[in-house]
Design a protein around this motif. Structure first.
Motif, PDB file in Angstrom:
ATOM      1  N   ALA A  35    -164.690  15.425  19.259  1.00  0.00           N
ATOM      2  CA  ALA A  35    -164.296  14.510  17.949  1.00  0.00           C
ATOM      3  C   ALA A  35    -163.276  13.690  18.305  1.00  0.00           C
ATOM      4  CB  ALA A  35    -164.125  15.504  16.714  1.00  0.00           C
ATOM      5  N   ALA A  36    -162.088  14.217  18.617  1.00  0.00           N
ATOM      6  CA  ALA A  36    -160.687  13.424  18.624  1.00  0.00           C
ATOM      7  C   ALA A  36    -160.835  12.297  19.637  1.00  0.00           C
ATOM      8  CB  ALA A  36    -159.526  14.528  18.825  1.00  0.00           C
ATOM      9  N   ALA A  37    -161.599  12.474  20.691  1.00  0.00           N
ATOM     10  CA  ALA A  37    -161.697  11.645  21.790  1.00  0.00           C
ATOM     11  C   ALA A  37    -162.236  10.392  21.456  1.00  0.00           C
ATOM     12  CB  ALA A  37    -162.548  12.031  22.913  1.00  0.00           C
ATOM     13  N   SER A  38    -163.130  10.375  20.484  1.00  0.00           N
ATOM     14  CA  SER A  38    -163.850   8.946  20.093  1.00  0.00           C
ATOM     15  C   SER A  38    -162.778   8.149  19.364  1.00  0.00           C
ATOM     16  CB  SER A  38    -165.070   9.335  18.887  1.00  0.00           C
ATOM     17  OG  SER A  38    -164.365  10.002  17.987  1.00  0.00           O
ATOM     18  N   ALA A  39    -163.005   6.652  19.392  1.00  0.00           N
ATOM     19  CA  ALA A  39    -162.215   5.850  19.263  1.00  0.00           C
ATOM     20  C   ALA A  39    -162.401   5.032  17.850  1.00  0.00           C
ATOM     21  CB  ALA A  39    -161.995   4.704  20.293  1.00  0.00           C
ATOM     22  N   ASP A  40    -162.770   5.976  16.802  1.00  0.00           N
ATOM     23  CA  ASP A  40    -163.234   5.423  15.585  1.00  0.00           C
ATOM     24  C   ASP A  40    -162.167   5.622  14.263  1.00  0.00           C
ATOM     25  OD1 ASP A  40    -165.598   8.098  14.409  1.00  0.00           O
ATOM     26  OD2 ASP A  40    -163.550   8.183  15.565  1.00  0.00           O
ATOM     27  N   ALA A  41    -160.855   6.056  14.823  1.00  0.00           N
ATOM     28  CA  ALA A  41    -159.958   5.985  13.877  1.00  0.00           C
ATOM     29  C   ALA A  41    -159.403   4.773  13.265  1.00  0.00           C
ATOM     30  CB  ALA A  41    -158.557   6.926  14.409  1.00  0.00           C
ATOM     31  N   LYS A  42    -159.918   4.353  12.131  1.00  0.00           N
ATOM     32  CA  LYS A  42    -159.412   2.827  11.900  1.00  0.00           C
ATOM     33  C   LYS A  42    -158.488   2.906  10.509  1.00  0.00           C
ATOM     34  CE  LYS A  42    -163.775   0.958  13.695  1.00  0.00           C
ATOM     35  NZ  LYS A  42    -165.052   0.254  13.226  1.00  0.00           N
ATOM     36  N   GLU A  43    -157.831   2.166  10.426  1.00  0.00           N
ATOM     37  CA  GLU A  43    -157.077   1.942   8.809  1.00  0.00           C
ATOM     38  C   GLU A  43    -158.066   2.065   7.804  1.00  0.00           C
ATOM     39  OE1 GLU A  43    -153.531  -0.384   6.814  1.00  0.00           O
ATOM     40  OE2 GLU A  43    -154.089  -0.724   8.720  1.00  0.00           O
ATOM     41  N   PRO A  44    -157.905   3.061   6.773  1.00  0.00           N
ATOM     42  CA  PRO A  44    -159.024   2.948   5.773  1.00  0.00           C
ATOM     43  C   PRO A  44    -158.417   1.662   4.473  1.00  0.00           C
ATOM     44  CG  PRO A  44    -157.267   4.491   5.301  1.00  0.00           C
ATOM     45  CD  PRO A  44    -157.040   4.028   6.661  1.00  0.00           C
ATOM     46  N   ALA A  45    -159.947   1.375   3.992  1.00  0.00           N
ATOM     47  CA  ALA A  45    -159.517   0.477   3.105  1.00  0.00           C
ATOM     48  C   ALA A  45    -158.780   1.160   1.937  1.00  0.00           C
ATOM     49  CB  ALA A  45    -160.965  -0.008   2.595  1.00  0.00           C
ATOM     50  N   THR A  46    -157.800   0.397   1.192  1.00  0.00           N
ATOM     51  CA  THR A  46    -157.121   0.845   0.059  1.00  0.00           C
ATOM     52  C   THR A  46    -157.746   1.474  -0.868  1.00  0.00           C
ATOM     53  OG1 THR A  46    -155.226  -0.772   0.412  1.00  0.00           O
ATOM     54  CG2 THR A  46    -155.274   0.417  -1.567  1.00  0.00           C
ATOM     55  N   ARG A  47    -159.075   1.005  -1.321  1.00  0.00           N
ATOM     56  CA  ARG A  47    -159.808   1.721  -2.317  1.00  0.00           C
ATOM     57  C   ARG A  47    -160.495   2.949  -1.911  1.00  0.00           C
ATOM     58  NH1 ARG A  47    -162.909  -2.317   0.290  1.00  0.00           N
ATOM     59  NH2 ARG A  47    -164.696  -1.422   1.389  1.00  0.00           N
ATOM     60  N   ASP A  48    -160.512   3.449  -0.679  1.00  0.00           N
ATOM     61  CA  ASP A  48    -160.925   4.558  -0.185  1.00  0.00           C
ATOM     62  C   ASP A  48    -159.656   5.562  -0.193  1.00  0.00           C
ATOM     63  OD1 ASP A  48    -163.256   3.430   0.569  1.00  0.00           O
ATOM     64  OD2 ASP A  48    -162.505   2.790   2.448  1.00  0.00           O
ATOM     65  N   LEU A  49    -158.787   5.210  -0.272  1.00  0.00           N
ATOM     66  CA  LEU A  49    -157.643   6.295  -0.071  1.00  0.00           C
ATOM     67  C   LEU A  49    -157.621   7.414  -1.314  1.00  0.00           C
ATOM     68  CD1 LEU A  49    -154.501   4.081   1.109  1.00  0.00           C
ATOM     69  CD2 LEU A  49    -155.833   5.904   2.252  1.00  0.00           C
ATOM     70  N   PRO A  50    -157.970   6.951  -2.485  1.00  0.00           N
ATOM     71  CA  PRO A  50    -158.043   8.035  -3.626  1.00  0.00           C
ATOM     72  C   PRO A  50    -159.093   9.188  -3.397  1.00  0.00           C
ATOM     73  CG  PRO A  50    -157.662   5.968  -4.777  1.00  0.00           C
ATOM     74  CD  PRO A  50    -157.960   5.717  -3.190  1.00  0.00           C
ATOM     75  N   ALA A  51    -160.019   8.567  -2.712  1.00  0.00           N
ATOM     76  CA  ALA A  51    -161.105   9.635  -2.385  1.00  0.00           C
ATOM     77  C   ALA A  51    -160.848  10.636  -1.406  1.00  0.00           C
ATOM     78  CB  ALA A  51    -162.611   8.950  -2.318  1.00  0.00           C
ATOM     79  N   LEU A  52    -160.289   9.766  -0.295  1.00  0.00           N
ATOM     80  CA  LEU A  52    -159.706  10.560   0.909  1.00  0.00           C
ATOM     81  C   LEU A  52    -158.694  11.537   0.299  1.00  0.00           C
ATOM     82  CD1 LEU A  52    -159.373   7.949   3.524  1.00  0.00           C
ATOM     83  CD2 LEU A  52    -161.222   9.679   3.152  1.00  0.00           C
ATOM     84  N   PHE A  53    -157.911  11.350  -0.263  1.00  0.00           N
ATOM     85  CA  PHE A  53    -156.770  12.129  -1.002  1.00  0.00           C
ATOM     86  C   PHE A  53    -157.337  13.331  -1.822  1.00  0.00           C
ATOM     87  CE2 PHE A  53    -153.170  13.729  -3.594  1.00  0.00           C
ATOM     88  CZ  PHE A  53    -152.003  13.783  -2.692  1.00  0.00           C
ATOM     89  N   ALA A  54    -158.462  13.173  -2.512  1.00  0.00           N
ATOM     90  CA  ALA A  54    -158.985  14.074  -3.443  1.00  0.00           C
ATOM     91  C   ALA A  54    -159.776  15.114  -2.351  1.00  0.00           C
ATOM     92  CB  ALA A  54    -160.067  13.427  -4.359  1.00  0.00           C
ATOM     93  N   ALA A  55    -160.376  14.584  -1.301  1.00  0.00           N
ATOM     94  CA  ALA A  55    -160.668  15.574  -0.211  1.00  0.00           C
ATOM     95  C   ALA A  55    -159.625  16.502   0.368  1.00  0.00           C
ATOM     96  CB  ALA A  55    -161.719  14.855   0.928  1.00  0.00           C
ATOM     97  N   LEU A  56    -158.507  15.690   0.645  1.00  0.00           N
ATOM     98  CA  LEU A  56    -157.436  16.537   1.093  1.00  0.00           C
ATOM     99  C   LEU A  56    -156.864  17.356   0.328  1.00  0.00           C
ATOM    100  CD1 LEU A  56    -155.113  16.496   3.313  1.00  0.00           C
ATOM    101  CD2 LEU A  56    -153.953  14.622   2.159  1.00  0.00           C
ATOM    102  N   GLU A  57    -156.910  17.260  -1.110  1.00  0.00           N
ATOM    103  CA  GLU A  57    -156.262  18.285  -2.002  1.00  0.00           C
ATOM    104  C   GLU A  57    -157.263  19.407  -2.084  1.00  0.00           C
ATOM    105  OE1 GLU A  57    -153.849  16.287  -5.590  1.00  0.00           O
ATOM    106  OE2 GLU A  57    -156.197  15.631  -5.383  1.00  0.00           O
ATOM    107  N   LYS A  58    -158.431  19.433  -1.376  1.00  0.00           N
ATOM    108  CA  LYS A  58    -159.401  20.604  -1.591  1.00  0.00           C
ATOM    109  C   LYS A  58    -159.272  21.454  -0.090  1.00  0.00           C
ATOM    110  CE  LYS A  58    -162.546  18.364  -4.390  1.00  0.00           C
ATOM    111  NZ  LYS A  58    -164.031  17.590  -4.595  1.00  0.00           N
TER     112      LYS A  58
END
Length: 232
Positions: A35-58
């Motif tokens: 999973a880590a080897a794939s090159a699909d890590a991209k900067e998230p859109a600002t609008r996506d950050l709250p949802a990602l943070f909510a997932a992080l909190e869980k």
């Protein structure tokens, strides 16, 4: 976000061909390396950050620092990541000042990364196990200056790392790694926090010590550790 790839540990691409048909121990490595080897890590859109943070909190974490924190900082780490060890050392003074750091494990750097993460997460005292892991990393870094043989296989975290990992834990590590990549980080450490305005902020790599007040939201703390001199 301020990427600093010179002080982060990007995944190795050479591991992408690992098979998911291996036994659980091999499966743990394959999941993270592939999973880590794939090159699909991209900067998230600002609008996506709250949802990602909510997932992080869980996400299951190792909580270290203040029990009634003034500020909270999330830190993605691989147990074999040297810059993660530097982050851990740098935030100790801020933890004493009211910071709580929630450490999120991933595993992609070495074959024993997943087992080391499991040893910490299944410990009865995760915080103590994390501290022992980081202290072990400090010894390994020191030994590496004089020895060519890596000593990453020694038992850590008060528990001997096991070869056969629970499939549920393997799944959780994979989910953590994918979440890290969705935040735009190609490797560890990744720091995630909310600023005073409630906006999600990111820092990839080991920050400069001068950046820690802004990251933690706390007054600057004195850090005299000579190992951190290069980050001033």
């Amino acid at each position: 976000m301020t990427p600093d790839f010179s002080h982060s540990c990007p995944p190795a691409r050479s591991c992408a061909a690992r098979s998911f048909g291996l036994a659980i121990a091999g499966l743990a490595l394959a999941v993270w390396a592939g999973a880590a080897a794939s090159a699909d890590a991209k900067e998230p859109a600002t609008r996506d950050l709250p949802a990602l943070f909510a997932a992080l909190e869980k996400t299951a974490v190792v909580a270290e620092g203040a029990n009634l924190p003034k500020r909270v900082l999330y830190a993605f780490f691989d147990p074999n990541c040297t810059p993660c060890h530097f982050v851990w050392k740098a935030v100790q003074a801020y933890e004493r000042a009211g910071l709580q750091v929630r450490w999120v494990p991933v595993a992609y750097q070495k074959e024993n990364s997943a087992a080391r993460a499991h040893a910490v997460m299944q410990a009865s005292d995760r915080t103590a196990a994390l501290r022992e892991l980081m202290q072990t990393r400090e010894r390994e870094v020191a030994h590496r200056k004089n020895e060519t043989r890596d000593r990453a296989e020694r038992p850590v975290g008060g528990v001997t790392p096991v070869a056969n990992l629970p499939s549920a834990f393997v799944t959780q590590l994979e989910a953590n790694l994918q979440l890290m990549k969705r935040f735009g980080a190609p490797g560890t450490p990744l720091l995630v926090w909310k600023d005073a305005d409630g906006k999600v902020q990111l820092k990839i790599g080991m920050p400069r010590l001068s950046q820690l007040p802004a990251i933690t939201g706390l007054p600057e703390q004195r850090i005299d550790d000579p190992e951190l001199t290069e980050f001033r």
